[in-house]
Motif scaffolding. Sequence first.
Motif, PDB file in Angstrom:
ATOM      1  N   LEU A 103       0.831  -1.201   0.000  1.00  0.00           N
ATOM      2  CA  LEU A 103       0.000   0.000   0.000  1.00  0.00           C
ATOM      3  C   LEU A 103       0.869   1.256   0.000  1.00  0.00           C
ATOM      4  N   THR A 104       0.323   2.323  -0.545  1.00  0.00           N
ATOM      5  CA  THR A 104       0.998   3.615  -0.461  1.00  0.00           C
ATOM      6  C   THR A 104       0.767   4.182   0.936  1.00  0.00           C
ATOM      7  N   GLY A 134      10.237  -4.160   3.981  1.00  0.00           N
ATOM      8  CA  GLY A 134      10.334  -3.353   2.765  1.00  0.00           C
ATOM      9  C   GLY A 134      11.414  -2.301   2.826  1.00  0.00           C
ATOM     10  N   LYS A 135      11.050  -1.087   2.443  1.00  0.00           N
ATOM     11  CA  LYS A 135      11.993   0.037   2.457  1.00  0.00           C
ATOM     12  C   LYS A 135      11.922   0.803   3.773  1.00  0.00           C
ATOM     13  N   HIS A 136      11.264   0.246   4.754  1.00  0.00           N
ATOM     14  CA  HIS A 136      11.124   0.809   6.101  1.00  0.00           C
ATOM     15  C   HIS A 136      10.282   2.076   6.142  1.00  0.00           C
ATOM     16  N   ILE A 137       9.599   2.417   5.060  1.00  0.00           N
ATOM     17  CA  ILE A 137       8.772   3.629   5.071  1.00  0.00           C
ATOM     18  C   ILE A 137       7.560   3.412   5.966  1.00  0.00           C
ATOM     19  N   LEU A 138       6.788   2.360   5.688  1.00  0.00           N
ATOM     20  CA  LEU A 138       5.605   2.090   6.507  1.00  0.00           C
ATOM     21  C   LEU A 138       5.999   1.639   7.909  1.00  0.00           C
ATOM     22  N   LYS A 139       7.125   0.959   8.018  1.00  0.00           N
ATOM     23  CA  LYS A 139       7.581   0.514   9.336  1.00  0.00           C
ATOM     24  C   LYS A 139       7.883   1.715  10.235  1.00  0.00           C
ATOM     25  N   GLY A 164       6.416 -10.427  14.602  1.00  0.00           N
ATOM     26  CA  GLY A 164       7.720  -9.946  15.062  1.00  0.00           C
ATOM     27  C   GLY A 164       7.963  -8.484  14.736  1.00  0.00           C
ATOM     28  N   THR A 165       9.141  -8.192  14.201  1.00  0.00           N
ATOM     29  CA  THR A 165       9.516  -6.803  13.925  1.00  0.00           C
ATOM     30  C   THR A 165       8.776  -6.222  12.726  1.00  0.00           C
ATOM     31  N   ALA A 166       8.014  -7.037  12.024  1.00  0.00           N
ATOM     32  CA  ALA A 166       7.269  -6.557  10.856  1.00  0.00           C
ATOM     33  C   ALA A 166       5.806  -6.278  11.187  1.00  0.00           C
ATOM     34  N   ALA A 167       5.461  -6.242  12.484  1.00  0.00           N
ATOM     35  CA  ALA A 167       4.063  -6.023  12.869  1.00  0.00           C
ATOM     36  C   ALA A 167       3.986  -5.301  14.210  1.00  0.00           C
ATOM     37  N   ILE A 168       2.821  -4.729  14.459  1.00  0.00           N
ATOM     38  CA  ILE A 168       2.555  -4.013  15.709  1.00  0.00           C
ATOM     39  C   ILE A 168       1.215  -4.495  16.256  1.00  0.00           C
ATOM     40  N   LEU A 169       1.182  -4.792  17.558  1.00  0.00           N
ATOM     41  CA  LEU A 169      -0.084  -5.079  18.235  1.00  0.00           C
ATOM     42  C   LEU A 169      -0.557  -3.794  18.897  1.00  0.00           C
ATOM     43  N   LEU A 170      -1.854  -3.537  18.832  1.00  0.00           N
ATOM     44  CA  LEU A 170      -2.365  -2.327  19.456  1.00  0.00           C
ATOM     45  C   LEU A 170      -3.643  -2.603  20.220  1.00  0.00           C
ATOM     46  N   LEU A 171      -3.844  -1.826  21.266  1.00  0.00           N
ATOM     47  CA  LEU A 171      -5.082  -1.867  22.041  1.00  0.00           C
ATOM     48  C   LEU A 171      -5.875  -0.615  21.711  1.00  0.00           C
TER      49      LEU A 171
END
Length: 176
Positions: A103-104, A134-139, A164-171
């Motif tokens: 995604l953009t 990826g290119k760490h933009i969205l990260k 892992g490091t490619a995802a975020i958990l949120l409440l």
Amino acid sequence: MKNKHPLSKDELQLFRESVVDAKKLRQDTIVHRKPKPKTKQIAPQRLLQEQVDASHYFSDEYQPQLEEEGPTRYVRPGYSAFELKKLRRGDYSPELFLDLHGLTQMQAKQELGALIAACRREHVHCACVMHGHGKHILKQQTPLWLAQHPDVLVFHQAPKEWGGTAAILLLVELAE
């Protein structure tokens, strides 16, 4: 298909004589209605509007104060840091998942807004956002956007089983 126990001619005649005065019953007591849908369908235009409304919280110029050392994490001011610890330990398991691969930035903002709106609408407290490497933009941008949203209470880098490091958990704060 042949009948195993056919009636004799005498038995058939006897049956016909016994029902000759019978009248056909008219069924008027049961009304068959179409079943109602179980879940309320939301119009696509309304969903699109929710995405746009929810994405206005995200700014690219605003830089929240996030800790740079260690895993990506955030606790809304005034909220318990113990919830962050519980999220990190895996006490919460995500019920909704969002994959931002391909995604953009604009699309990712809209999808994040839609995810948070869906969490509130469906009463889902924990969600997972997979931004990838990826290119760490969205990260890099995803935590900055999430920290700006007023309904995000806590987020933390996901454990390995959730990306892992490619995802975020949120409440997400639920509507009363």
